[in-house]
Design an enzyme around this catalytic site. Structure first.
Site, PDB file in Angstrom:
ATOM      1  N   PHE A 156       0.805  -1.219   0.000  1.00 20.54           N
ATOM      2  CA  PHE A 156       0.000   0.000   0.000  1.00 20.54           C
ATOM      3  C   PHE A 156       0.835   1.264   0.000  1.00 20.54           C
ATOM      4  O   PHE A 156       0.375   2.315  -0.446  1.00 20.54           O
ATOM      5  CB  PHE A 156      -0.943   0.017   1.215  1.00 20.54           C
ATOM      6  CG  PHE A 156      -0.274   0.321   2.537  1.00 20.54           C
ATOM      7  CD1 PHE A 156      -0.010   1.627   2.939  1.00 20.54           C
ATOM      8  CD2 PHE A 156       0.096  -0.713   3.393  1.00 20.54           C
ATOM      9  CE1 PHE A 156       0.606   1.903   4.148  1.00 20.54           C
ATOM     10  CE2 PHE A 156       0.707  -0.450   4.602  1.00 20.54           C
ATOM     11  CZ  PHE A 156       0.968   0.866   4.984  1.00 20.54           C
ATOM     12  N   LYS A 180      -1.122  -7.703  -8.551  1.00 20.71           N
ATOM     13  CA  LYS A 180      -2.069  -7.741  -7.432  1.00 20.71           C
ATOM     14  C   LYS A 180      -1.694  -6.605  -6.497  1.00 20.71           C
ATOM     15  O   LYS A 180      -0.803  -6.722  -5.680  1.00 20.71           O
ATOM     16  CB  LYS A 180      -1.988  -9.089  -6.704  1.00 20.71           C
ATOM     17  CG  LYS A 180      -3.268  -9.510  -5.951  1.00 20.71           C
ATOM     18  CD  LYS A 180      -3.755  -8.560  -4.881  1.00 20.71           C
ATOM     19  CE  LYS A 180      -2.875  -8.595  -3.644  1.00 20.71           C
ATOM     20  NZ  LYS A 180      -3.419  -7.682  -2.563  1.00 20.71           N
ATOM     21  N   GLU A 183      -5.183  -3.836  -1.479  1.00 22.77           N
ATOM     22  CA  GLU A 183      -6.609  -3.527  -1.482  1.00 22.77           C
ATOM     23  C   GLU A 183      -6.905  -2.189  -0.807  1.00 22.77           C
ATOM     24  O   GLU A 183      -8.028  -1.687  -0.885  1.00 22.77           O
ATOM     25  CB  GLU A 183      -7.412  -4.651  -0.815  1.00 22.77           C
ATOM     26  CG  GLU A 183      -7.030  -4.972   0.605  1.00 22.77           C
ATOM     27  CD  GLU A 183      -5.936  -6.020   0.725  1.00 22.77           C
ATOM     28  OE1 GLU A 183      -5.951  -6.771   1.709  1.00 22.77           O
ATOM     29  OE2 GLU A 183      -5.050  -6.072  -0.162  1.00 22.77           O
ATOM     30  N   SER A 233       5.647  -6.530   4.274  1.00 19.66           N
ATOM     31  CA  SER A 233       6.233  -6.771   5.585  1.00 19.66           C
ATOM     32  C   SER A 233       7.040  -8.065   5.576  1.00 19.66           C
ATOM     33  O   SER A 233       6.816  -8.960   4.750  1.00 19.66           O
ATOM     34  CB  SER A 233       5.132  -6.852   6.646  1.00 19.66           C
ATOM     35  OG  SER A 233       4.363  -8.032   6.459  1.00 19.66           O
ATOM     36  N   CYS A 288       9.514   1.805   3.533  1.00 14.67           N
ATOM     37  CA  CYS A 288      10.474   0.783   3.966  1.00 14.67           C
ATOM     38  C   CYS A 288      11.878   1.348   4.052  1.00 14.67           C
ATOM     39  O   CYS A 288      12.764   0.725   4.652  1.00 14.67           O
ATOM     40  CB  CYS A 288      10.438  -0.411   3.019  1.00 14.67           C
ATOM     41  SG  CYS A 288      11.034  -0.059   1.356  1.00 14.67           S
ATOM     42  N   GLU A 387       9.200  -2.912  13.518  1.00  9.32           N
ATOM     43  CA  GLU A 387       8.961  -1.972  12.426  1.00  9.32           C
ATOM     44  C   GLU A 387       7.595  -1.320  12.672  1.00  9.32           C
ATOM     45  O   GLU A 387       6.554  -1.949  12.497  1.00  9.32           O
ATOM     46  CB  GLU A 387       8.968  -2.673  11.072  1.00  9.32           C
ATOM     47  CG  GLU A 387       8.799  -1.701   9.913  1.00  9.32           C
ATOM     48  CD  GLU A 387       8.731  -2.379   8.555  1.00  9.32           C
ATOM     49  OE1 GLU A 387       9.137  -1.756   7.563  1.00  9.32           O
ATOM     50  OE2 GLU A 387       8.266  -3.535   8.492  1.00  9.32           O
TER      51      GLU A 387
END
Length: 502
Positions: A156, A180, A183, A233, A288, A387
């Site tokens: 995301f 993909k 969402e 992640s 990240c 994180e």
């Protein structure tokens, strides 16, 4: 039918150049994180829908894999131009669904464009080797060929940039793609996929399937999907890698991070403070490559913390389309999670220099947390070990370069790190000794240019291949060695016209 022809508010899959026309069994809501309002309904794919999309990609794979490099490159150049022309539209969609500021969203697309431009030069990178007369009248050479159907599973936090890390290289090397996206912010990928159609790639070369774990598992298990690229992640990256490899696929799975900035006593503290704020709070810390830990040597720690705090207090938090420096977090659930870490840090005894919870509720119904700064954090605290993926910056005080280096190398993550110093010897030693995949020297976010490759070490990467650059080309191709002997020369016809490529 383009990506924009579905019913208002409905976001669905793209099966080649067509919007999916089926009836979804499951849906999820898409939010504007700055207001908390529902802005769309997303179709979630079943395994059968994934089969349909993959079948479309497979049907296009043979034609596209045999398409000349000249035609492929023309499509890449056309796509690059369209992406530049539609950048504002895509950036607005990112801000509306992710929450990052509009300028940050445009910058994200620009960084993705660098990979498109790199992929435009793919003919140079697909040249094989050739050895003449390896044996009597025998030549040997190598060629690079596409894999077939490849899947891209993107996160995301960079809904445009991460797909652009992979799709241009995959398409340029002759593969067809199923993307993909997350969402949480799916619209940007649909808009980008539609640009591939306008750029002239054949029907089925670029496809989009929306969904959650069911769709991911279907892609990982599908026998016609030959490779998977993933960013997310660390726990999910490990899962994707292990399941994909078990199914016989190539997998590059980029995971999480806990990036450190080591500040030595001789550093320019104004530069270091600017960098810590920019890298710690940009995109609300949902990067990240964000700096989440500042390792401040004792001699300058008080002064550095004061400078960071001074700058942090000037930041404006609000709607990313307004006059703000930092937007909201992506969902209410993520806001609650990050706020929970702030509470844990206070309970563990860290010094809360700036509490981002104060005044956040005054910003409306969006998912807001203002920049938060902790000092005197210790390595056993959860705000150090985990994180957080939010606007929470932790300062750990260290006695020396060696102590700071040891903390970085002991960390299970190895994505990015940076050192701030005016000592060239210390910087050179650091780049050699630190056990991290991407290193900055007086650079807060050391994300490589597209012609280098992106990826970390340790628990920040599962698989042997990094994203884009020459490693990306190798990931999306396989090498074939050919040995040949021709006994008779051949002769063509006469043609005095200038030779053309097509």
């Amino acid at each position: 039918m383009s990506a924009t022809t579905t019913a208002p508010g409905r976001i669905t899959h793209l099966v080649g150049h067509q919007s999916w026309q089926g009836e979804p069994g499951r849906t999820s809501e898409v939010y504007n994180p700055a207001t908390g309002e529902v802005t769309g309904t997303l179709d979630l794919a079943s395994a059968d829908t994934v089969d349909e999309v993959v079948a479309k990609a497979k049907s296009a794979a043979q034609e596209w894999g045999h398409t000349s490099l000249a035609r492929r490159v023309r499509a890449l150049f056309a796509f690059r131009q369209l992406l530049e022309e539609r950048k504002d539209e895509i950036a607005k969609a990112i801000t509306a669904e992710h929450g990052k500021t509009y300028e940050d969203a445009k910058a994200e697309i620009s960084r993705g464009q660098e990979v498109v431009e790199f992929a435009c030069g793919i003919p140079q990178l697909l040249k094989g080797g050739f050895s003449e007369n390896v044996s009597t009248s025998i030549d040997a050479y190598s060629i690079l060929q596409p894999l077939g159907v490849v899947a891209i599973i993107s996160p995301f936090n960079f809904p445009a940039m991460v797909p652009l890390w992979f799709v241009p290289v995959a398409v340029a090397t002759g593969n067809t793609v199923v993307i993909k996206p997350s969402e949480k912010d799916p619209t940007a990928v649909n808009l980008i996929a539609d640009l591939w159609r306008e750029a002239g790639v054949p029907d089925g070369v670029v496809n989009v399937v929306h969904g959650d774990k069911e769709a991911v598992d279907a892609l990982l298990d599908h026998t016609d999907v030959k490779a998977v690229s993933f960013v997310g992640s660390t726990p999910i990256a490990r899962y994707v890698y292990e399941r994909g490899v078990a199914a016989g696929k190539r997998v590059q799975a980029l995971g999480g991070a806990k990036n450190h900035m080591l500040v030595l006593p001789d550093a320019d503290l104004d530069l270091a403070a600017d960098a810590a704020v920019n890298a710690g709070y940009g995109a609300a810390g949902e990067r990240c490559m964000a700096i989440s830990v500042v390792l401040a040597t004792d001699a300058i720690a008080d002064e550095l913390v004061a400078k960071i705090a001074e700058r942090t207090r000037t930041l404006r938090t609000g709607d990313g389309m307004g006059e703000s420096d930092m937007g909201p977090l992506v969902t209410r659930a993520h806001l609650d999670k990050v706020t929970g870490y702030v509470e844990e840090g206070v309970a563990a005894g860290a010094e809360l220099v700036i509490d981002g919870r104060e005044g956040a509720g005054d910003l409306g119904e969006g998912f807001f947390l203002k920049p938060t700064l902790f000092d005197r954090v210790t390595p056993e605290m959860s705000i150090y070990t985990d994180e957080i993926f939010g606007p929470v910056l932790s300062v750990v005080r260290v006695g020396s370069y060696d102590e700071g280096l040891q903390l970085i190398n002991d960390n299970p993550y190895g994505n990015g790190t940076t050192i701030f110093t005016n000592d060239g010897g210390a910087a050179r030693r650091f780049q050699h000794e630190v056990e991290v995949g991407m290193v900055g020297i007086n650079v807060p976010i050391p994300t490589p240019m597209a012609y280098y490759s992106f990826g970390g070490w340790k628990n920040s990467l599962f698989g042997d291949t990094h994203a884009h650059g020459i490693e990306g080309v190798h990931f999306f191709t396989r090498t074939k060695a050919v040995t040949q002997r021709w006994l008779d020369p051949s002769h063509g016809g006469l043609n005095l016209g200038f030779p053309q490529n097509d």
